[in-house]
Design a protein around this motif. Structure first.
Motif, PDB file in Angstrom:
ATOM      1  N   THR A  71       0.830  -1.192   0.000  1.00  0.00           N
ATOM      2  CA  THR A  71       0.000   0.000   0.000  1.00  0.00           C
ATOM      3  C   THR A  71       0.873   1.255   0.000  1.00  0.00           C
ATOM      4  O   THR A  71       2.088   1.190   0.216  1.00  0.00           O
ATOM      5  CB  THR A  71      -0.892   0.019   1.251  1.00  0.00           C
ATOM      6  N   VAL A  72       0.248   2.386  -0.206  1.00  0.00           N
ATOM      7  CA  VAL A  72       0.989   3.656  -0.162  1.00  0.00           C
ATOM      8  C   VAL A  72       1.633   3.848   1.203  1.00  0.00           C
ATOM      9  O   VAL A  72       2.795   4.262   1.313  1.00  0.00           O
ATOM     10  CB  VAL A  72       0.046   4.840  -0.484  1.00  0.00           C
ATOM     11  N   GLU A  73       0.888   3.514   2.266  1.00  0.00           N
ATOM     12  CA  GLU A  73       1.423   3.688   3.614  1.00  0.00           C
ATOM     13  C   GLU A  73       2.659   2.819   3.846  1.00  0.00           C
ATOM     14  O   GLU A  73       3.661   3.264   4.414  1.00  0.00           O
ATOM     15  CB  GLU A  73       0.351   3.349   4.653  1.00  0.00           C
ATOM     16  N   THR A  74       2.580   1.578   3.382  1.00  0.00           N
ATOM     17  CA  THR A  74       3.715   0.664   3.534  1.00  0.00           C
ATOM     18  C   THR A  74       4.900   1.131   2.701  1.00  0.00           C
ATOM     19  O   THR A  74       6.056   1.081   3.160  1.00  0.00           O
ATOM     20  CB  THR A  74       3.310  -0.754   3.111  1.00  0.00           C
ATOM     21  N   LYS A  75       4.619   1.574   1.504  1.00  0.00           N
ATOM     22  CA  LYS A  75       5.681   2.055   0.617  1.00  0.00           C
ATOM     23  C   LYS A  75       6.398   3.246   1.235  1.00  0.00           C
ATOM     24  O   LYS A  75       7.637   3.301   1.254  1.00  0.00           O
ATOM     25  CB  LYS A  75       5.075   2.435  -0.731  1.00  0.00           C
ATOM     26  N   ARG A  76       5.649   4.187   1.753  1.00  0.00           N
ATOM     27  CA  ARG A  76       6.264   5.365   2.380  1.00  0.00           C
ATOM     28  C   ARG A  76       7.076   4.958   3.606  1.00  0.00           C
ATOM     29  O   ARG A  76       8.190   5.443   3.815  1.00  0.00           O
ATOM     30  CB  ARG A  76       5.183   6.376   2.775  1.00  0.00           C
ATOM     31  N   PHE A  77       6.521   4.089   4.430  1.00  0.00           N
ATOM     32  CA  PHE A  77       7.218   3.630   5.632  1.00  0.00           C
ATOM     33  C   PHE A  77       8.575   3.050   5.256  1.00  0.00           C
ATOM     34  O   PHE A  77       9.606   3.390   5.866  1.00  0.00           O
ATOM     35  CB  PHE A  77       6.357   2.581   6.345  1.00  0.00           C
ATOM     36  N   ASN A  78       8.604   2.176   4.279  1.00  0.00           N
ATOM     37  CA  ASN A  78       9.859   1.538   3.896  1.00  0.00           C
ATOM     38  C   ASN A  78      10.826   2.515   3.237  1.00  0.00           C
ATOM     39  O   ASN A  78      12.047   2.408   3.418  1.00  0.00           O
ATOM     40  CB  ASN A  78       9.576   0.353   2.980  1.00  0.00           C
ATOM     41  N   MET A  79      10.300   3.467   2.486  1.00  0.00           N
ATOM     42  CA  MET A  79      11.160   4.515   1.911  1.00  0.00           C
ATOM     43  C   MET A  79      11.870   5.292   3.012  1.00  0.00           C
ATOM     44  O   MET A  79      13.083   5.523   2.957  1.00  0.00           O
ATOM     45  CB  MET A  79      10.320   5.496   1.076  1.00  0.00           C
ATOM     46  N   PHE A  80      11.101   5.692   4.013  1.00  0.00           N
ATOM     47  CA  PHE A  80      11.669   6.500   5.100  1.00  0.00           C
ATOM     48  C   PHE A  80      12.630   5.680   5.954  1.00  0.00           C
ATOM     49  O   PHE A  80      13.603   6.226   6.494  1.00  0.00           O
ATOM     50  CB  PHE A  80      10.561   7.114   5.944  1.00  0.00           C
ATOM     51  N   ALA A  81      12.378   4.383   6.081  1.00  0.00           N
ATOM     52  CA  ALA A  81      13.309   3.527   6.822  1.00  0.00           C
ATOM     53  C   ALA A  81      14.644   3.433   6.093  1.00  0.00           C
ATOM     54  O   ALA A  81      15.714   3.511   6.707  1.00  0.00           O
ATOM     55  CB  ALA A  81      12.707   2.135   7.018  1.00  0.00           C
ATOM     56  N   ASN A  82      14.600   3.278   4.767  1.00  0.00           N
ATOM     57  CA  ASN A  82      15.839   3.268   3.976  1.00  0.00           C
ATOM     58  C   ASN A  82      16.605   4.570   4.162  1.00  0.00           C
ATOM     59  O   ASN A  82      17.823   4.576   4.366  1.00  0.00           O
ATOM     60  CB  ASN A  82      15.516   3.102   2.489  1.00  0.00           C
ATOM     61  N   THR A  83      15.871   5.682   4.096  1.00  0.00           N
ATOM     62  CA  THR A  83      16.505   6.998   4.202  1.00  0.00           C
ATOM     63  C   THR A  83      17.088   7.222   5.592  1.00  0.00           C
ATOM     64  O   THR A  83      18.203   7.731   5.732  1.00  0.00           O
ATOM     65  CB  THR A  83      15.479   8.102   3.882  1.00  0.00           C
ATOM     66  N   ALA A  84      16.350   6.827   6.631  1.00  0.00           N
ATOM     67  CA  ALA A  84      16.849   6.994   7.998  1.00  0.00           C
ATOM     68  C   ALA A  84      18.158   6.245   8.192  1.00  0.00           C
ATOM     69  O   ALA A  84      19.086   6.732   8.852  1.00  0.00           O
ATOM     70  CB  ALA A  84      15.806   6.496   8.995  1.00  0.00           C
ATOM     71  N   CYS A  85      18.253   5.083   7.599  1.00  0.00           N
ATOM     72  CA  CYS A  85      19.463   4.271   7.701  1.00  0.00           C
ATOM     73  C   CYS A  85      20.663   5.032   7.139  1.00  0.00           C
ATOM     74  O   CYS A  85      21.737   5.086   7.747  1.00  0.00           O
ATOM     75  CB  CYS A  85      19.249   2.970   6.934  1.00  0.00           C
ATOM     76  N   GLU A  86      20.483   5.639   5.990  1.00  0.00           N
ATOM     77  CA  GLU A  86      21.568   6.393   5.365  1.00  0.00           C
ATOM     78  C   GLU A  86      21.906   7.645   6.169  1.00  0.00           C
ATOM     79  O   GLU A  86      23.079   8.034   6.255  1.00  0.00           O
ATOM     80  CB  GLU A  86      21.173   6.761   3.939  1.00  0.00           C
ATOM     81  N   LYS A  87      20.906   8.288   6.751  1.00  0.00           N
ATOM     82  CA  LYS A  87      21.148   9.518   7.504  1.00  0.00           C
ATOM     83  C   LYS A  87      21.947   9.261   8.778  1.00  0.00           C
ATOM     84  O   LYS A  87      22.787  10.073   9.160  1.00  0.00           O
ATOM     85  CB  LYS A  87      19.825  10.215   7.836  1.00  0.00           C
ATOM     86  N   VAL A  88      21.674   8.135   9.439  1.00  0.00           N
ATOM     87  CA  VAL A  88      22.457   7.802  10.635  1.00  0.00           C
ATOM     88  C   VAL A  88      23.918   7.592  10.238  1.00  0.00           C
ATOM     89  O   VAL A  88      24.835   8.076  10.918  1.00  0.00           O
ATOM     90  CB  VAL A  88      21.905   6.545  11.337  1.00  0.00           C
ATOM     91  N   TYR A  89      24.134   6.899   9.127  1.00  0.00           N
ATOM     92  CA  TYR A  89      25.507   6.685   8.661  1.00  0.00           C
ATOM     93  C   TYR A  89      26.183   8.018   8.328  1.00  0.00           C
ATOM     94  O   TYR A  89      27.345   8.242   8.681  1.00  0.00           O
ATOM     95  CB  TYR A  89      25.521   5.782   7.435  1.00  0.00           C
TER      96      TYR A  89
END
Length: 262
Positions: free
Chosen positions: A113-131
């Protein structure tokens, strides 16, 4: 507040919702929600600039002011994307709630769903931002060891590993080393997977496809997914704590250099 148009108002309505999540989940950053720049009651804006004065005088090729600004911005990014994970988590698609009977078995259907897609997008991005944040920490520390750490390879892990033995007795160094060997190592493994191999979304989808009738496997996938906001909340807290340990460590570096030169 004056809004240029309805879309402009929408951006601020969304921002207010994000701020509500900051407060509800006790999310904070180096700057603070009200730009007070406080860690454990200490103003880090003035503290940082006091501590790096000696470095600024000696290492003129490194922009200490820019580094501080970048650390603050990276920390804000971690906080923001973590808040978005909390925003979307209640609405992600759960195959366990969408089982259908087929050939005598329950098939746990997955729909992106759109909600799931956004959640996973932001999780990918958060991972890179911590690094990104810890990469800047590595740059800052490495500046004080130009003879043993190549600035072009001043990654956080590389930098911590190259700290001279003389400083290994520092409790602040011990914290950084422990973090490097544990939380950061795990985070970097996630980042490498996302950047070089497959995204969180793809891993979930293909993990689900292995056997969409295996409830235990699906339950683990969902628990792992739902734990991501709390995981990045912890990473955010570690980033703030790590900044404090880093500046305390630089104070010790300054004291050692002054004794050696004296």
């Amino acid at each position: 507040m004056y809004y240029k148009d309805d879309r402009h108002k929408l951006t601020w309505d969304f921002q207010r919702e994000v701020i509500d999540i900051y407060r509800a989940e006790n999310l904070n950053s180096l700057e603070g929600l009200d730009r007070e720049f406080l860690i454990n009651g200490r103003n880090i804006l003035s503290w940082y600039h006091e501590v790096v004065q000696l470095g600024q005088a000696e290492f003129k090729d490194f922009n200490f002011n820019k580094c501080f600004d970048d650390l603050c911005f990276c920390c804000d990014e971690i906080m923001y994307f973590t808040a978005l994970l909390y925003l979307y988590r209640p609405y992600i698609f759960d195959p366990l709630q969408n089982g259908v009977q087929h050939a005598g078995k329950t098939v746990y259907v997955y729909t992106r769903t759109v909600e799931t897609k956004r959640f996973n997008m932001f999780a990918n991005t958060a991972c890179e931002k911590v690094y990104n944040y810890w990469d800047r920490i590595g740059d800052l520390i490495a500046t004080y060891f130009p003879d043993i750490i190549d600035p072009s390879r001043a990654y956080f892990a590389t930098t911590v590993d190259r700290i001279p033995q003389l400083l290994h007795g520092s409790q602040n160094y011990a914290w950084l080393k422990e973090f490097r060997n544990n939380e950061f190592k795990g985070l970097n493994s996630k980042r490498k997977e996302v950047v070089h191999y497959s995204t969180i979304e793809t891993d979930f989808k293909h993990g689900h496809l292995i056997d969409p009738t295996d409830r235990d496997v699906i339950e683990k996938l969902m628990n792992d997914q739902k734990s991501l906001p709390d995981y990045f909340k912890n990473q955010l807290q570690l980033s703030i704590q790590g900044f404090e340990k880093t500046i305390l460590f630089i104070e010790e570096i300054n004291q050692l250099r002054q004794r050696t030169e004296g």
